[in-house]
Design a protein around this motif. Structure first.
Motif, PDB file in Angstrom:
ATOM      1  N   TYR A   7      11.566  -2.325 -26.828  1.00 41.44           N
ATOM      2  CA  TYR A   7      10.160  -2.392 -27.226  1.00 41.44           C
ATOM      3  C   TYR A   7      10.033  -3.011 -28.614  1.00 41.44           C
ATOM      4  N   ASP A   8      10.826  -2.527 -29.566  1.00 37.23           N
ATOM      5  CA  ASP A   8      10.753  -3.041 -30.936  1.00 37.23           C
ATOM      6  C   ASP A   8      11.354  -4.434 -31.060  1.00 37.23           C
ATOM      7  N   ASP A   9      12.508  -4.655 -30.410  1.00 35.80           N
ATOM      8  CA  ASP A   9      13.209  -5.922 -30.580  1.00 35.80           C
ATOM      9  C   ASP A   9      12.490  -7.079 -29.894  1.00 35.80           C
ATOM     10  N   GLY A  10      11.939  -6.817 -28.712  1.00 36.12           N
ATOM     11  CA  GLY A  10      11.355  -7.909 -27.953  1.00 36.12           C
ATOM     12  C   GLY A  10       9.853  -7.980 -27.977  1.00 36.12           C
ATOM     13  N   ASP A  58      10.383 -13.745  -9.724  1.00 39.77           N
ATOM     14  CA  ASP A  58      10.500 -15.197  -9.540  1.00 39.77           C
ATOM     15  C   ASP A  58       9.171 -15.780  -9.060  1.00 39.77           C
ATOM     16  N   GLY A  59       8.538 -15.074  -8.117  1.00 41.45           N
ATOM     17  CA  GLY A  59       7.270 -15.566  -7.581  1.00 41.45           C
ATOM     18  C   GLY A  59       6.162 -15.558  -8.607  1.00 41.45           C
ATOM     19  N   VAL A  60       6.120 -14.517  -9.434  1.00 39.92           N
ATOM     20  CA  VAL A  60       5.101 -14.438 -10.485  1.00 39.92           C
ATOM     21  C   VAL A  60       5.286 -15.577 -11.479  1.00 39.92           C
ATOM     22  N   GLU A  61       6.528 -15.826 -11.878  1.00 38.43           N
ATOM     23  CA  GLU A  61       6.782 -16.954 -12.784  1.00 38.43           C
ATOM     24  C   GLU A  61       6.318 -18.265 -12.167  1.00 38.43           C
ATOM     25  N   GLY A  62       6.591 -18.447 -10.883  1.00 36.41           N
ATOM     26  CA  GLY A  62       6.171 -19.675 -10.225  1.00 36.41           C
ATOM     27  C   GLY A  62       4.663 -19.837 -10.197  1.00 36.41           C
ATOM     28  N   ARG A  63       3.955 -18.771  -9.944  1.00 34.60           N
ATOM     29  CA  ARG A  63       2.495 -18.832  -9.888  1.00 34.60           C
ATOM     30  C   ARG A  63       1.872 -19.137 -11.254  1.00 34.60           C
ATOM     31  N   LEU A  64       2.517 -18.684 -12.324  1.00 32.20           N
ATOM     32  CA  LEU A  64       1.910 -18.763 -13.651  1.00 32.20           C
ATOM     33  C   LEU A  64       2.467 -19.876 -14.538  1.00 32.20           C
ATOM     34  N   ARG A  65       3.516 -20.516 -14.086  1.00 27.16           N
ATOM     35  CA  ARG A  65       4.203 -21.478 -14.953  1.00 27.16           C
ATOM     36  C   ARG A  65       3.278 -22.583 -15.440  1.00 27.16           C
ATOM     37  N   ASP A  66       2.439 -23.130 -14.554  1.00 25.45           N
ATOM     38  CA  ASP A  66       1.586 -24.253 -14.955  1.00 25.45           C
ATOM     39  C   ASP A  66       0.582 -23.863 -16.030  1.00 25.45           C
ATOM     40  N   GLY A  67       0.113 -22.627 -16.028  1.00 25.29           N
ATOM     41  CA  GLY A  67      -0.939 -22.245 -16.957  1.00 25.29           C
ATOM     42  C   GLY A  67      -0.492 -21.496 -18.196  1.00 25.29           C
ATOM     43  N   LEU A  68       0.613 -20.755 -18.097  1.00 24.98           N
ATOM     44  CA  LEU A  68       0.999 -19.882 -19.201  1.00 24.98           C
ATOM     45  C   LEU A  68       2.323 -20.236 -19.858  1.00 24.98           C
ATOM     46  N   PHE A  69       2.999 -21.254 -19.359  1.00 23.32           N
ATOM     47  CA  PHE A  69       4.314 -21.602 -19.908  1.00 23.32           C
ATOM     48  C   PHE A  69       4.277 -22.995 -20.538  1.00 23.32           C
ATOM     49  N   ASP A  70       4.809 -23.086 -21.764  1.00 23.44           N
ATOM     50  CA  ASP A  70       4.908 -24.367 -22.466  1.00 23.44           C
ATOM     51  C   ASP A  70       6.359 -24.839 -22.371  1.00 23.44           C
ATOM     52  N   PRO A  71       6.640 -25.850 -21.551  1.00 27.71           N
ATOM     53  CA  PRO A  71       8.038 -26.278 -21.389  1.00 27.71           C
ATOM     54  C   PRO A  71       8.627 -26.899 -22.650  1.00 27.71           C
ATOM     55  N   GLU A  72       7.800 -27.445 -23.523  1.00 32.50           N
ATOM     56  CA  GLU A  72       8.321 -28.071 -24.736  1.00 32.50           C
ATOM     57  C   GLU A  72       8.908 -27.042 -25.685  1.00 32.50           C
ATOM     58  N   THR A  73       8.291 -25.865 -25.745  1.00 27.10           N
ATOM     59  CA  THR A  73       8.792 -24.808 -26.639  1.00 27.10           C
ATOM     60  C   THR A  73       9.471 -23.673 -25.873  1.00 27.10           C
ATOM     61  N   ALA A  74       9.471 -23.788 -24.538  1.00 27.41           N
ATOM     62  CA  ALA A  74      10.026 -22.727 -23.676  1.00 27.41           C
ATOM     63  C   ALA A  74       9.402 -21.370 -24.013  1.00 27.41           C
ATOM     64  N   THR A  75       8.054 -21.353 -24.106  1.00 27.42           N
ATOM     65  CA  THR A  75       7.348 -20.144 -24.516  1.00 27.42           C
ATOM     66  C   THR A  75       6.274 -19.768 -23.501  1.00 27.42           C
ATOM     67  N   TRP A  76       6.265 -18.501 -23.117  1.00 28.61           N
ATOM     68  CA  TRP A  76       5.194 -17.952 -22.299  1.00 28.61           C
ATOM     69  C   TRP A  76       4.114 -17.372 -23.210  1.00 28.61           C
ATOM     70  N   ALA A 100      12.341 -18.638 -22.221  1.00 30.31           N
ATOM     71  CA  ALA A 100      12.034 -18.831 -20.807  1.00 30.31           C
ATOM     72  C   ALA A 100      11.973 -17.519 -20.038  1.00 30.31           C
ATOM     73  N   ASP A 101      12.578 -16.470 -20.584  1.00 31.40           N
ATOM     74  CA  ASP A 101      12.555 -15.158 -19.934  1.00 31.40           C
ATOM     75  C   ASP A 101      11.444 -14.251 -20.475  1.00 31.40           C
ATOM     76  N   GLY A 102      10.572 -14.799 -21.314  1.00 30.79           N
ATOM     77  CA  GLY A 102       9.590 -13.972 -21.996  1.00 30.79           C
ATOM     78  C   GLY A 102       8.653 -13.224 -21.068  1.00 30.79           C
ATOM     79  N   LEU A 103       8.155 -13.896 -20.026  1.00 30.83           N
ATOM     80  CA  LEU A 103       7.231 -13.234 -19.110  1.00 30.83           C
ATOM     81  C   LEU A 103       7.947 -12.162 -18.307  1.00 30.83           C
ATOM     82  N   ARG A 104       9.110 -12.485 -17.813  1.00 28.61           N
ATOM     83  CA  ARG A 104       9.899 -11.527 -17.045  1.00 28.61           C
ATOM     84  C   ARG A 104      10.212 -10.285 -17.896  1.00 28.61           C
ATOM     85  N   ASN A 105      10.608 -10.520 -19.141  1.00 31.81           N
ATOM     86  CA  ASN A 105      10.913  -9.392 -20.029  1.00 31.81           C
ATOM     87  C   ASN A 105       9.677  -8.537 -20.273  1.00 31.81           C
ATOM     88  N   TRP A 106       8.537  -9.196 -20.475  1.00 27.19           N
ATOM     89  CA  TRP A 106       7.287  -8.467 -20.716  1.00 27.19           C
ATOM     90  C   TRP A 106       6.951  -7.579 -19.530  1.00 27.19           C
TER      91      TRP A 106
END
Length: 254
Positions: A11-14, A223-241, A195-201
């Motif tokens: 919780y604190d670290d991530g 995996d499915g949730v990441e696929g559904r949200l990648r276009d809108g919530l993920f920035d591939p240039e910074t690898a940030t959700w 790239a694992d930020g959403l999964r970790n959250w």
């Protein structure tokens, strides 16, 4: 109350942004030397400590034994109690009650009990300053989880209560408060972990969605949730959700 399992270290670290954003709410609280202040849902105690740094006498409560244990280890000179906010019986009155990112974990039907606790803690006067998830908070993430789980025939349990301004202000005022400020606002929040930020959250905050789901199915859902949200919530240039947070913040006086 949600059955979410908490790992204080993860919780604190991530997800340190929870307490960092809470410092804005502390400015609204404006704690003063000598005041007695109750922190409801204190987690690992960082904001309780910040309140104490102002010279106030701070008491933190949380329903999680793991969180309270961590808070006591980190801040051994402060007072922390394991307590359910719906049933807490304060030892004496407080000048203010504070809460950050905690109240939305309590089912909507139980909030009158929480507000009664707050009113009792303050007595005849005092202030209540809080922030919680508001109407529409993380809606895209919730919708993606809902869709993935339903497609697999899983029962969907929604662990959070995200009220509107009007809904919650009315509830607060029915317990003898006057709401002097209230705001619902978007706060897109970058998630740690690359790239694992959403999964970790989801793994930190979304245990309740996976009640009864086996580990292999859980990974497929993520995996499915990441696929559904990648276009809108993920920035591939910074690898940030970025999570689609909306917050409800208010100040109320007795």
């Amino acid at each position: 109350m949600s059955d979410n399992e908490w790992d204080p270290g993860d919780y604190d670290d991530g997800h340190g942004f929870v307490s960092e954003y809470g410092r804005d709410v502390l400015e609204l609280l404006d704690p003063r030397p000598g005041e007695r202040i109750l922190d409801v849902g204190c987690g690992t105690g960082h904001l309780t400590a910040a309140i104490a740094d102002s010279g106030a006498d701070a008491v933190g409560i949380d329903a999680s034994a793991e969180m309270i244990r961590e808070a006591r280890q980190t801040y051994p000179d402060l007072s922390f109690e394991r307590a359910d906010a719906r049933e807490y019986e304060p030892n004496g009155e407080f000048d203010a009650v504070f809460s950050n990112a905690a109240l939305h974990w309590i089912p909507g039907g139980d909030h009158d009990a929480v507000l009664s606790t707050v009113a009792d803690a303050l007595g005849e006067c005092g202030r209540f300053v809080a922030e919680l998830g508001g109407r529409g908070n993380v809606r895209r993430i919730v919708d993606a989880l809902d869709a993935e789980l339903r497609e697999r025939g899983e029962r969907v349990v929604h662990p959070w209560y995200f009220p509107s301004v009007g809904e919650y202000a009315s509830r607060v005022e029915s317990h003898g408060f006057e709401v002097t400020a209230a705001r619902l606002f978007d706060r897109p929040t970058e998630l740690d972990g690359g790239a694992d930020g959403l999964r970790n959250w989801i793994e930190i905050f979304g245990d309740d969605f996976f009640a009864g789901v086996d580990d292999s199915e859980r990974e497929a859902v993520l995996d499915g949730v990441e696929g559904r949200l990648r276009d809108g919530l993920f920035d591939p240039e910074t690898a940030t959700w970025t999570a689609d947070y909306r917050r409800l913040r208010f100040v109320a006086e007795r």
